[in-house]
Write a protein that holds these residues in place. Structure first.
Motif, PDB file in Angstrom:
ATOM      1  N   ASN A   1       0.850  -1.185   0.000  1.00 46.62           N
ATOM      2  CA  ASN A   1       0.000   0.000   0.000  1.00 46.62           C
ATOM      3  C   ASN A   1       0.885   1.234   0.000  1.00 46.62           C
ATOM      4  O   ASN A   1       1.670   1.436   0.928  1.00 46.62           O
ATOM      5  CB  ASN A   1      -0.930  -0.003   1.209  1.00 46.62           C
ATOM      6  N   ILE A   2       0.762   2.011  -1.053  1.00 43.34           N
ATOM      7  CA  ILE A   2       1.591   3.199  -1.229  1.00 43.34           C
ATOM      8  C   ILE A   2       0.662   4.415  -1.295  1.00 43.34           C
ATOM      9  O   ILE A   2      -0.332   4.418  -2.014  1.00 43.34           O
ATOM     10  CB  ILE A   2       2.455   3.089  -2.501  1.00 43.34           C
ATOM     11  N   LYS A   3       1.022   5.424  -0.517  1.00 41.92           N
ATOM     12  CA  LYS A   3       0.223   6.645  -0.468  1.00 41.92           C
ATOM     13  C   LYS A   3       1.157   7.822  -0.733  1.00 41.92           C
ATOM     14  O   LYS A   3       2.123   8.032   0.006  1.00 41.92           O
ATOM     15  CB  LYS A   3      -0.437   6.767   0.902  1.00 41.92           C
ATOM     16  N   LEU A   4       0.864   8.569  -1.800  1.00 47.57           N
ATOM     17  CA  LEU A   4       1.671   9.716  -2.191  1.00 47.57           C
ATOM     18  C   LEU A   4       0.806  10.965  -2.243  1.00 47.57           C
ATOM     19  O   LEU A   4      -0.346  10.909  -2.682  1.00 47.57           O
ATOM     20  CB  LEU A   4       2.263   9.502  -3.593  1.00 47.57           C
ATOM     21  N   LYS A   5       1.371  12.081  -1.803  1.00 45.08           N
ATOM     22  CA  LYS A   5       0.686  13.375  -1.909  1.00 45.08           C
ATOM     23  C   LYS A   5       1.478  14.207  -2.910  1.00 45.08           C
ATOM     24  O   LYS A   5       2.686  14.396  -2.757  1.00 45.08           O
ATOM     25  CB  LYS A   5       0.645  14.061  -0.546  1.00 45.08           C
ATOM     26  N   CYS A   6       0.781  14.685  -3.919  1.00 45.91           N
ATOM     27  CA  CYS A   6       1.426  15.377  -5.027  1.00 45.91           C
ATOM     28  C   CYS A   6       0.862  16.784  -5.161  1.00 45.91           C
ATOM     29  O   CYS A   6      -0.336  16.994  -4.932  1.00 45.91           O
ATOM     30  CB  CYS A   6       1.106  14.581  -6.295  1.00 45.91           C
ATOM     31  N   SER A   7       1.701  17.723  -5.561  1.00 45.09           N
ATOM     32  CA  SER A   7       1.221  19.089  -5.769  1.00 45.09           C
ATOM     33  C   SER A   7       0.301  19.126  -6.986  1.00 45.09           C
ATOM     34  O   SER A   7       0.347  18.250  -7.854  1.00 45.09           O
ATOM     35  CB  SER A   7       2.410  20.025  -6.001  1.00 45.09           C
ATOM     36  N   ALA A   8      -0.521  20.147  -7.060  1.00 41.91           N
ATOM     37  CA  ALA A   8      -1.423  20.318  -8.197  1.00 41.91           C
ATOM     38  C   ALA A   8      -0.618  20.450  -9.498  1.00 41.91           C
ATOM     39  O   ALA A   8      -1.064  20.007 -10.551  1.00 41.91           O
ATOM     40  CB  ALA A   8      -2.296  21.547  -7.987  1.00 41.91           C
ATOM     41  N   LYS A   9       0.574  21.015  -9.386  1.00 43.33           N
ATOM     42  CA  LYS A   9       1.440  21.243 -10.545  1.00 43.33           C
ATOM     43  C   LYS A   9       1.804  19.943 -11.256  1.00 43.33           C
ATOM     44  O   LYS A   9       1.943  19.914 -12.479  1.00 43.33           O
ATOM     45  CB  LYS A   9       2.699  21.969 -10.056  1.00 43.33           C
ATOM     46  N   THR A  10       1.950  18.855 -10.511  1.00 41.01           N
ATOM     47  CA  THR A  10       2.357  17.578 -11.113  1.00 41.01           C
ATOM     48  C   THR A  10       1.288  16.491 -11.002  1.00 41.01           C
ATOM     49  O   THR A  10       1.552  15.333 -11.298  1.00 41.01           O
ATOM     50  CB  THR A  10       3.667  17.074 -10.480  1.00 41.01           C
ATOM     51  N   ALA A  11       0.076  16.864 -10.616  1.00 38.27           N
ATOM     52  CA  ALA A  11      -1.007  15.886 -10.465  1.00 38.27           C
ATOM     53  C   ALA A  11      -1.288  15.143 -11.771  1.00 38.27           C
ATOM     54  O   ALA A  11      -1.651  13.965 -11.756  1.00 38.27           O
ATOM     55  CB  ALA A  11      -2.268  16.566  -9.959  1.00 38.27           C
ATOM     56  N   TYR A  12      -1.086  15.820 -12.903  1.00 45.54           N
ATOM     57  CA  TYR A  12      -1.336  15.164 -14.192  1.00 45.54           C
ATOM     58  C   TYR A  12      -0.505  13.892 -14.347  1.00 45.54           C
ATOM     59  O   TYR A  12      -0.933  12.936 -14.997  1.00 45.54           O
ATOM     60  CB  TYR A  12      -1.053  16.126 -15.359  1.00 45.54           C
TER      61      TYR A  12
ATOM     62  N   PHE B   1       9.622   6.601 -10.572  1.00 48.50           N
ATOM     63  CA  PHE B   1       8.481   7.494 -10.750  1.00 48.50           C
ATOM     64  C   PHE B   1       8.465   8.553  -9.648  1.00 48.50           C
ATOM     65  O   PHE B   1       8.325   9.747  -9.921  1.00 48.50           O
ATOM     66  CB  PHE B   1       7.171   6.700 -10.760  1.00 48.50           C
ATOM     67  N   ILE B   2       8.627   8.113  -8.413  1.00 52.55           N
ATOM     68  CA  ILE B   2       8.611   9.053  -7.284  1.00 52.55           C
ATOM     69  C   ILE B   2       9.753  10.047  -7.406  1.00 52.55           C
ATOM     70  O   ILE B   2       9.561  11.263  -7.239  1.00 52.55           O
ATOM     71  CB  ILE B   2       8.655   8.295  -5.942  1.00 52.55           C
ATOM     72  N   LEU B   3      10.952   9.551  -7.718  1.00 56.31           N
ATOM     73  CA  LEU B   3      12.101  10.449  -7.868  1.00 56.31           C
ATOM     74  C   LEU B   3      11.873  11.454  -8.998  1.00 56.31           C
ATOM     75  O   LEU B   3      12.303  12.606  -8.903  1.00 56.31           O
ATOM     76  CB  LEU B   3      13.374   9.647  -8.121  1.00 56.31           C
ATOM     77  N   SER B   4      11.166  11.043 -10.047  1.00 57.02           N
ATOM     78  CA  SER B   4      10.933  11.949 -11.177  1.00 57.02           C
ATOM     79  C   SER B   4      10.012  13.114 -10.804  1.00 57.02           C
ATOM     80  O   SER B   4       9.987  14.126 -11.491  1.00 57.02           O
ATOM     81  CB  SER B   4      10.347  11.182 -12.368  1.00 57.02           C
ATOM     82  N   LEU B   5       9.276  12.971  -9.712  1.00 56.83           N
ATOM     83  CA  LEU B   5       8.400  14.052  -9.245  1.00 56.83           C
ATOM     84  C   LEU B   5       9.154  15.070  -8.388  1.00 56.83           C
ATOM     85  O   LEU B   5       8.614  16.123  -8.052  1.00 56.83           O
ATOM     86  CB  LEU B   5       7.213  13.477  -8.468  1.00 56.83           C
ATOM     87  N   GLY B   6      10.380  14.741  -8.027  1.00 61.68           N
ATOM     88  CA  GLY B   6      11.231  15.670  -7.284  1.00 61.68           C
ATOM     89  C   GLY B   6      10.616  16.136  -5.982  1.00 61.68           C
ATOM     90  O   GLY B   6      10.106  15.339  -5.199  1.00 61.68           O
ATOM     91  N   THR B   7      10.609  17.450  -5.785  1.00 62.79           N
ATOM     92  CA  THR B   7      10.092  18.025  -4.539  1.00 62.79           C
ATOM     93  C   THR B   7       8.582  18.280  -4.595  1.00 62.79           C
ATOM     94  O   THR B   7       8.025  18.870  -3.671  1.00 62.79           O
ATOM     95  CB  THR B   7      10.825  19.342  -4.211  1.00 62.79           C
ATOM     96  N   GLU B   8       7.931  17.826  -5.659  1.00 62.85           N
ATOM     97  CA  GLU B   8       6.488  18.022  -5.807  1.00 62.85           C
ATOM     98  C   GLU B   8       5.688  16.848  -5.232  1.00 62.85           C
ATOM     99  O   GLU B   8       4.483  16.779  -5.405  1.00 62.85           O
ATOM    100  CB  GLU B   8       6.119  18.214  -7.280  1.00 62.85           C
ATOM    101  N   VAL B   9       6.371  15.898  -4.572  1.00 66.20           N
ATOM    102  CA  VAL B   9       5.694  14.731  -4.019  1.00 66.20           C
ATOM    103  C   VAL B   9       6.137  14.509  -2.578  1.00 66.20           C
ATOM    104  O   VAL B   9       7.280  14.783  -2.218  1.00 66.20           O
ATOM    105  CB  VAL B   9       5.963  13.458  -4.865  1.00 66.20           C
ATOM    106  N   GLU B  10       5.206  14.028  -1.768  1.00 65.28           N
ATOM    107  CA  GLU B  10       5.503  13.631  -0.392  1.00 65.28           C
ATOM    108  C   GLU B  10       5.031  12.184  -0.238  1.00 65.28           C
ATOM    109  O   GLU B  10       3.897  11.852  -0.584  1.00 65.28           O
ATOM    110  CB  GLU B  10       4.754  14.516   0.597  1.00 65.28           C
ATOM    111  N   ILE B  11       5.916  11.339   0.248  1.00 64.63           N
ATOM    112  CA  ILE B  11       5.552   9.951   0.496  1.00 64.63           C
ATOM    113  C   ILE B  11       4.891   9.893   1.868  1.00 64.63           C
ATOM    114  O   ILE B  11       5.512  10.205   2.875  1.00 64.63           O
ATOM    115  CB  ILE B  11       6.795   9.036   0.455  1.00 64.63           C
ATOM    116  N   LEU B  12       3.624   9.507   1.881  1.00 67.49           N
ATOM    117  CA  LEU B  12       2.895   9.404   3.145  1.00 67.49           C
ATOM    118  C   LEU B  12       3.017   7.998   3.733  1.00 67.49           C
ATOM    119  O   LEU B  12       3.104   7.845   4.951  1.00 67.49           O
ATOM    120  CB  LEU B  12       1.418   9.769   2.932  1.00 67.49           C
ATOM    121  N   GLU B  13       3.016   6.993   2.890  1.00 66.95           N
ATOM    122  CA  GLU B  13       3.133   5.592   3.310  1.00 66.95           C
ATOM    123  C   GLU B  13       3.780   4.796   2.186  1.00 66.95           C
ATOM    124  O   GLU B  13       3.582   5.123   1.022  1.00 66.95           O
ATOM    125  CB  GLU B  13       1.751   4.989   3.589  1.00 66.95           C
TER     126      GLU B  13
END
Length: 171
Positions: free
Chosen positions: A92-103, A137-149
């Motif tokens: 189970n993976i939970k990521l929070k992404c900024s609106a800028k990279t939500a696409y 994939f996560i690394l490609s989002l850079g600082t626009e993603v937060e790993i929640l779980e």
């Protein structure tokens, strides 16, 4: 490859594995599959004496041989086996992404796994195979993603980012 399937002829492949290893295989191609946004050939591999999926983009060269095989017999035996995805352990993976990279979330995942948050960010909540693809994939989002779980994914991504930083500082 399609002709080899229809003609029931074995092929010799020069193949690049996901580990970067180049191998030569003789396979009996059974069918083409579209899975996870990529084409694969489902085959019986003579070297491994087992069924394997080969991603088409990793086939470096292909040569039809004169050897023929009984496609129906091999397909019947494969239907007795578990599905390939049964072997995958899902996390189970939970990521929070900024609106800028939500696409990017919508590019890769079904919309029912994505929710919009009140602050305009987006959350992906999915059971995924924890592999190098998800890390990339996560690394490609850079600082626009937060790993929640999960917590161990945070640790692994942080360690990988540190290795990248060390590598580029020494160059």
């Amino acid at each position: 490859l399609k002709d080899a399937i229809l003609e029931r002829r074995a092929v010799k492949l020069e193949y690049l594995s996901s580990y970067g290893e180049k191998t030569e295989r003789t396979v009996y191609p059974l069918r083409l599959l579209y899975k996870s946004k990529a084409w694969y050939v489902e085959s019986f591999c003579a070297e491994k004496n087992d069924y394997r999926l080969f991603r088409l983009t990793r086939i470096l060269s292909i040569t039809k041989t004169l050897k023929t095989f009984n496609r129906a017999e091999l397909l019947n035996k494969i239907s007795e086996r578990k599905d390939y995805s049964d072997d995958l352990v899902l996390t189970n993976i939970k990521l929070k992404c900024s609106a800028k990279t939500a696409y990017r979330l919508y590019d890769e995942f079904p919309p029912e796994l994505i929710s919009k948050n009140s602050d305009g960010s987006y959350t992906l909540n999915a059971a995924l195979h924890f592999d190098s693809w998800i890390c990339g994939f996560i690394l490609s989002l850079g600082t626009e993603v937060e790993i929640l779980e999960p917590e161990n994914l945070k640790t692994e991504i942080a360690q990988f980012a540190e290795e990248i930083m060390k590598w580029h500082r020494k160059v």
